[in-house]
Design a protein around this motif. Structure first.
Motif, short mmCIF file in Angstrom:
data_model
loop_
_atom_site.label_atom_id
_atom_site.label_comp_id
_atom_site.label_asym_id
_atom_site.label_seq_id
_atom_site.Cartn_x
_atom_site.Cartn_y
_atom_site.Cartn_z
N ARG A 18 -31.77 -0.57 -7.23
CA ARG A 18 -32.20 0.32 -8.30
C ARG A 18 -31.87 1.76 -7.94
N MET A 19 -31.43 2.50 -8.94
CA MET A 19 -31.15 3.93 -8.76
C MET A 19 -31.71 4.69 -9.96
N LEU A 20 -32.11 5.91 -9.71
CA LEU A 20 -32.56 6.80 -10.78
C LEU A 20 -31.37 7.56 -11.36
N VAL A 21 -31.53 8.09 -12.56
CA VAL A 21 -30.49 8.92 -13.15
C VAL A 21 -31.13 10.16 -13.77
N LEU A 22 -30.44 11.28 -13.66
CA LEU A 22 -30.91 12.51 -14.30
C LEU A 22 -30.46 12.50 -15.75
N GLY A 23 -31.44 12.58 -16.67
CA GLY A 23 -31.11 12.59 -18.10
C GLY A 23 -30.47 13.89 -18.52
N GLY A 24 -30.95 15.00 -17.95
CA GLY A 24 -30.39 16.31 -18.26
C GLY A 24 -30.85 16.85 -19.59
N CYS A 25 -30.24 17.96 -19.98
CA CYS A 25 -30.65 18.62 -21.23
C CYS A 25 -29.53 18.61 -22.26
N ALA A 26 -28.52 19.44 -22.10
CA ALA A 26 -27.43 19.49 -23.08
C ALA A 26 -26.68 18.17 -23.15
N GLN A 27 -26.46 17.53 -22.01
CA GLN A 27 -25.71 16.28 -22.00
C GLN A 27 -26.43 15.20 -22.79
N ALA B 259 -40.96 3.72 -4.40
CA ALA B 259 -40.78 2.29 -4.61
C ALA B 259 -39.42 1.78 -4.12
N GLY B 260 -38.59 2.69 -3.60
CA GLY B 260 -37.35 2.26 -2.97
C GLY B 260 -36.07 2.54 -3.71
N ALA B 261 -36.07 3.45 -4.68
CA ALA B 261 -34.82 3.79 -5.37
C ALA B 261 -33.80 4.29 -4.36
N GLU B 262 -32.58 3.76 -4.45
CA GLU B 262 -31.54 4.07 -3.47
C GLU B 262 -31.01 5.50 -3.59
N ALA B 263 -30.92 5.98 -4.83
CA ALA B 263 -30.27 7.27 -5.06
C ALA B 263 -30.72 7.86 -6.39
N ILE B 264 -30.45 9.13 -6.57
CA ILE B 264 -30.59 9.78 -7.86
C ILE B 264 -29.17 10.08 -8.32
N VAL B 265 -28.72 9.34 -9.31
CA VAL B 265 -27.34 9.43 -9.78
C VAL B 265 -27.23 10.55 -10.83
N CYS C 24 -25.27 19.86 -12.75
CA CYS C 24 -26.64 19.48 -12.41
C CYS C 24 -26.71 18.94 -10.99
N GLY C 25 -25.69 18.17 -10.61
CA GLY C 25 -25.68 17.61 -9.26
C GLY C 25 -25.69 18.68 -8.19
N ALA C 26 -24.91 19.75 -8.41
CA ALA C 26 -24.89 20.85 -7.44
C ALA C 26 -26.27 21.47 -7.29
N ALA D 237 -38.78 17.86 -1.97
CA ALA D 237 -37.52 18.44 -2.47
C ALA D 237 -36.37 18.11 -1.52
N LYS D 238 -36.62 18.17 -0.24
CA LYS D 238 -35.59 17.82 0.75
C LYS D 238 -35.15 16.37 0.57
N ARG D 239 -36.12 15.48 0.35
CA ARG D 239 -35.80 14.06 0.15
C ARG D 239 -35.00 13.85 -1.13
N VAL D 240 -35.39 14.54 -2.20
CA VAL D 240 -34.66 14.44 -3.46
C VAL D 240 -33.21 14.89 -3.28
N SER D 241 -33.00 16.00 -2.58
CA SER D 241 -31.65 16.48 -2.34
C SER D 241 -30.82 15.49 -1.54
N GLU D 242 -31.46 14.82 -0.60
CA GLU D 242 -30.76 13.81 0.20
C GLU D 242 -30.34 12.61 -0.66
#
Length: 403
Positions: free
Chosen positions: A168-177, A238-244, A250-252, A271-276
């Motif tokens: 399982r991975m998370l994804v950023l929904g974003g705003c304009a996109q 809960a163990g999400a592998e990444a934030i895609v 946005c990724g930067a 925040a450090k963990r999220v960036s990783e």
């Protein structure tokens, strides 16, 4: 570079960082060769070295003029200079600090203040930006050609895949996109589903914070970051592998959450963990077996535009090309790939003349071998290029859609 910071800034929370960055600059000028605005204007003050001097002058004298503000405003913050710099000067971070101090100190004309306020209060909120975009799309057929080009056509809605994979991975929904190109994340989810990965959206998450932060509303930007961290944290635990992240701009920013919130005792570790965990979609796919996608022969010559936020911000230049070539897609030759297309977040709205010059240059550079389509990795670049391109402009993930 020697510095002598003005006493009025000695208590500023970021002044030591700014001083360290200034001192790391050795005046070599290599950065000017890869600065888009310097290439166009030929003015030292419109290049990284000159802007560094302007910020140094601000921090030493305590004064900033409207003329200096204009030169700093013209900066795209594309960070091409950082890729070029042999001394590792963190120009982008210095620009953030300098612009933040400048914004507090120098009153802007009313029109500029209004535009910047509207950008901050509309663009990061899909519930506000979405209806305005739909209104523009409804009236698109009768709009003047110049305005019509800036309103993207409405996309048919695709269904998010229903899956329950172990990975399982998370994804950023974003705003304009999420409003302008909503199918980008849907297709990313379909691609990952085919590879045995479930992509999850956290409804409470939204804008990455870049719009506000880059407009010098730093606390507002940090609030968006904290909200996203709170929204993602249960799935991370809960163990999400990444934030895609499929929008490289946005990724930067998400990859810098750890730096931006390092002084926040409540959020620093999270925040450090999220960036990783933050990964461009390309960083995920390059490690997977794309043969599982069973792609049909694309048969269309494709030019790749690598956004500044991907090649300079995330240092992932060449990644998209590698994946598309692996997938058997024919890529055409381009030139000046290191230069910005002129989108640069809200830059195309605030600096339209320079933005249009850079757009024309970029389209010429991308089409030297007459591609049938152009692909990119950031929604802002996609819309900006598409406003003037004679061939379709897509997000590159669309070429991997298993349908």
């Amino acid at each position: 570079m020697r510095t002598q910071i003005n006493v009025k800034y000695l208590d500023h929370p970021d002044i030591q960082e700014a001083d360290s960055i200034l001192r790391s600059c050795v005046h070599c000028g290599f950065c000017t060769a890869t600065c888009p605005t310097y290439q166009e204007l030929g003015d030292e003050r419109d290049g990284p070295r000159g802007r560094i001097y302007l910020i140094k002058q601000l921090l030493e004298t305590g004064d900033i003029s409207e003329k200096s503000q204009t030169h700093l405003d013209r900066c795209l913050t594309c960070r091409s200079c950082e890729t070029t710099c042999p001394s590792g000067v963190k120009y982008g971070r210095l620009a953030e600090i300098g612009r933040g101090i400048m914004e507090e100190q120098l009153e802007r004309p009313f029109k500029q203040k209004l535009v910047r306020w509207l950008l901050r209060k509309v663009l990061p909120y899909p519930s506000r930006f979405g209806p305005l975009l739909r209104l523009g799309q409804l009236g698109r057929p009768i709009l003047p050609a110049e305005l019509k080009a800036k309103v993207p056509a409405k996309q048919p809605s695709l269904a998010w895949p229903q899956s329950n994979h172990a990975r399982r991975m998370l994804v950023l929904g974003g705003c304009a996109q999420s409003s302008a190109t909503p199918n980008t994340n849907v297709i990313a989810a379909r691609v990952l589903d085919k590879l045995g990965i479930s992509l999850l959206m956290a409804p409470e998450a939204g804008c990455c914070g870049a719009v506000s932060y880059h407009l010098s509303a730093h606390e507002e930007g940090l609030a968006f970051m904290r909200r996203n961290i709170d929204a993602w944290w249960p799935e991370i635990e809960a163990g999400a592998e990444a934030i895609v992240i499929s929008a490289s701009g946005c990724g930067a920013m998400v990859k810098e959450y750890g730096e931006k919130l390092i002084k926040d005792p409540q959020y620093a570790a999270k925040a450090k963990r999220v960036s990783e965990l933050a990964k461009d979609i390309g960083e995920i796919l390059v490690k997977e077996d794309l043969a599982q996608l069973q792609l049909q022969n694309q048969g269309r010559k494709t030019a790749v535009h690598c956004p500044c936020s991907l090649q300079h911000g995330q240092q992932l230049g060449g990644l998209v090309e590698q994946i598309l070539q692996q997938a058997g897609i024919e890529l055409t030759r381009t030139r000046d790939g290191h230069l910005c297309c002129g989108s640069a977040g809200t830059y195309s709205i605030q600096q339209p003349e320079m933005s249009q010059k850079l757009l024309s240059n970029k389209l010429e550079a991308l089409t030297i071998e007459n591609p049938e389509q152009i692909v990119t990795a950031n929604v802002g670049c996609q819309l900006h290029l598409g406003s003037k391109s004679e061939v379709p402009v897509k997000h590159w993930i669309e070429l991997l859609d298993p349908r």
